[in-house]
Design a protein around this motif. Structure first.
Motif, short mmCIF file in Angstrom:
data_model
loop_
_atom_site.label_atom_id
_atom_site.label_comp_id
_atom_site.label_asym_id
_atom_site.label_seq_id
_atom_site.Cartn_x
_atom_site.Cartn_y
_atom_site.Cartn_z
N LYS A 118 -52.97 64.51 66.34
CA LYS A 118 -52.19 64.55 67.77
C LYS A 118 -51.04 65.53 67.68
N PHE A 119 -51.20 66.59 67.01
CA PHE A 119 -50.24 67.62 66.74
C PHE A 119 -49.68 68.13 68.20
N ASP A 120 -50.67 68.46 69.17
CA ASP A 120 -50.42 68.96 70.45
C ASP A 120 -49.46 68.26 71.17
N ASP A 121 -49.59 66.89 71.19
CA ASP A 121 -48.76 65.99 71.91
C ASP A 121 -47.26 66.26 71.39
N LYS A 122 -47.22 66.37 69.98
CA LYS A 122 -45.86 66.47 69.38
C LYS A 122 -45.06 67.64 69.32
N VAL A 123 -45.71 68.82 70.10
CA VAL A 123 -45.12 70.20 70.04
C VAL A 123 -43.78 70.43 70.39
N ALA A 124 -43.48 69.60 71.66
CA ALA A 124 -42.35 69.61 72.40
C ALA A 124 -41.27 69.35 71.48
N LEU A 172 -48.62 77.28 72.09
CA LEU A 172 -47.97 75.73 72.38
C LEU A 172 -46.54 75.64 72.18
N PHE A 173 -46.20 76.38 70.88
CA PHE A 173 -44.71 76.50 70.66
C PHE A 173 -43.98 77.28 71.88
N GLU A 174 -44.66 78.59 72.05
CA GLU A 174 -44.10 79.45 73.02
C GLU A 174 -43.82 78.74 74.36
#
Ligand code: SF4
Length: 363
Positions: A118-124, A172-174
């Motif tokens: 679930k990394f993508d959900d946590k990026v923000a 995703l970070f950008e």
């Protein structure tokens, strides 16, 4: 003190942006740094700090510690506070440890996107916390844990797949305005590593952490890393390096340092120019070279020391050395800059070399 026979022109470097890992700048023209990783259980704070101290003494500039459990995450504040060099937390699987590492004051966090559920959900959230603390993040893609989506698309961990994974995670970070990133795309095959980093270098300006992963035991791993890093660094690609060996991490630091010295990317400290020995040798060159290397370890000034197996070609072959010995007839001719200064019995070669070196090449 060193007379260098060939021009040591540093390789032109790729222009990259700079991130600060603690007080060590990475990228943006900063000297290429050497890093390693502890092998202790991170939760064992004393053992981990002891190993970090050994690595620091060997010249390691950035150290990474694995954080597989909550006990390890809890140990991070004490380790980060007491380590003399910046500590990077290595996080797989668990985003919550990323927050713990940032809070703990780690100098950077390495995440392996393929392994963080679930990394993508946590990026923000991660980007926000990292930004607040000024903590850079390494996107560390590994062939063995490539995102299944990309594995399906590319069939295997090709250079293209590794690069696509890394740049996707960066994007995703950008999206959240976070660009304090560095990247690695590791594979066990040096040829894949070379191609992947070339592609990455052409497609972004993030600083690059070079690594051949699972490179193998010391001998094979050293050769694989030297080949991959040698090509890339000579092309100006790479801002920090980690040699991965199935050997104590101090060995990784020694190999990494040697690679940078061999490429002229940092000044050489001690260089032993020893002959391979041949039918003319009148001394055990292998053993003598080992003893001389040990005796000069940590010598206060950069020095090129020659160890030659015979007097026939010795001083002549080693004219560019600062100091050296050629052996024959149970004796050693000690020479400085190609001129013989004294001759001593074989048993006194090593100590005499050191004495003469200290006298002629003072700190
Ligand atoms: Fe052979 Fe002498 Fe040359 Fe060593 S220095 S390789 S022993 S000729």
């Amino acid at each position: 003190a060193v007379a260098l026979g060939v021009p040591r022109v540093p390789a032109p470097r790729r222009k990259s942006r700079q991130v600060l890992v603690g007080d060590v700048p990475v990228g943006g023209g900063a000297p290429v740094s050497v890093q390693s990783m502890t092998t202790t259980v991170t939760a064992d704070v004393d053992a981990t700090l002891r190993q970090i101290a050994e690595l620091t003494a060997a010249g390691c500039q950035i150290v990474r510690v694995a954080v597989p459990s909550s006990d390890d995450a809890e140990a991070l504040p004490r380790i980060a506070a007491k380590s003399a060099i910046p500590v990077v937390a290595d996080i797989h699987f668990q985003p919550k440890y990323v927050f713990a590492a940032i809070e703990a004051g780690c100098a950077a966090v390495r995440v392996n996107p393929g392994n963080i559920r679930k990394f993508d959900d946590k990026v923000a959230e991660i980007a926000g916390a990292a930004k607040d603390h000024g903590t850079p993040i390494r996107i560390g893609v590994n062939a063995g844990s490539l995102d299944p989506r990309l594995l399906g698309k590319h069939g295997k961990a090709t250079p293209e797949a590794l690069v696509e994974s890394a740049l996707w995670e960066c994007s995703l970070f950008e999206e959240h305005g976070f660009t304090d990133l560095k990247i690695s795309v590791k594979h066990h095959d040096p040829l894949v590593v070379i191609e992947a980093y070339r592609q990455l270098a052409a497609r972004c300006d993030y600083p690059l952490h070079l690594g051949v992963t699972e490179a193998g035991p010391a001998f094979q791993g050293t050769v694989k890393s030297a080949v991959a890093f040698g090509v890339l660094l000579h092309e100006g690609i790479g801002d920090t390096i980690r040699v991965s060996l199935s050997a104590p991490p101090v060995e990784e630091v020694k190999v990494g340092t040697q690679i940078l010295e061999s490429l002229g990317l940092r000044p050489r400290r001690l260089e032993i120019v020893s002959c391979p020995s041949c039918g003319r040798a009148q001394v055990d060159v292998y053993q003598l070279a080992e003893r001389v290397t040990a005796a000069f370890d940590g010598f206060p000034v950069p020095l090129r020391v020659a160890v030659m197996g015979c007097v026939v070609n010795g001083p002549g072959e080693a004219r560019e050395a600062d100091i050296g010995v050629s052996s024959g007839n149970g004796k050693g001719q000690i020479f400085v800059k190609g001129e013989v200064v004294t001759t001593v019995p074989e048993s006194r070669i090593v100590e005499t070399l050191l004495e003469v070196a200290l006298e002629r090449f003072p700190a």
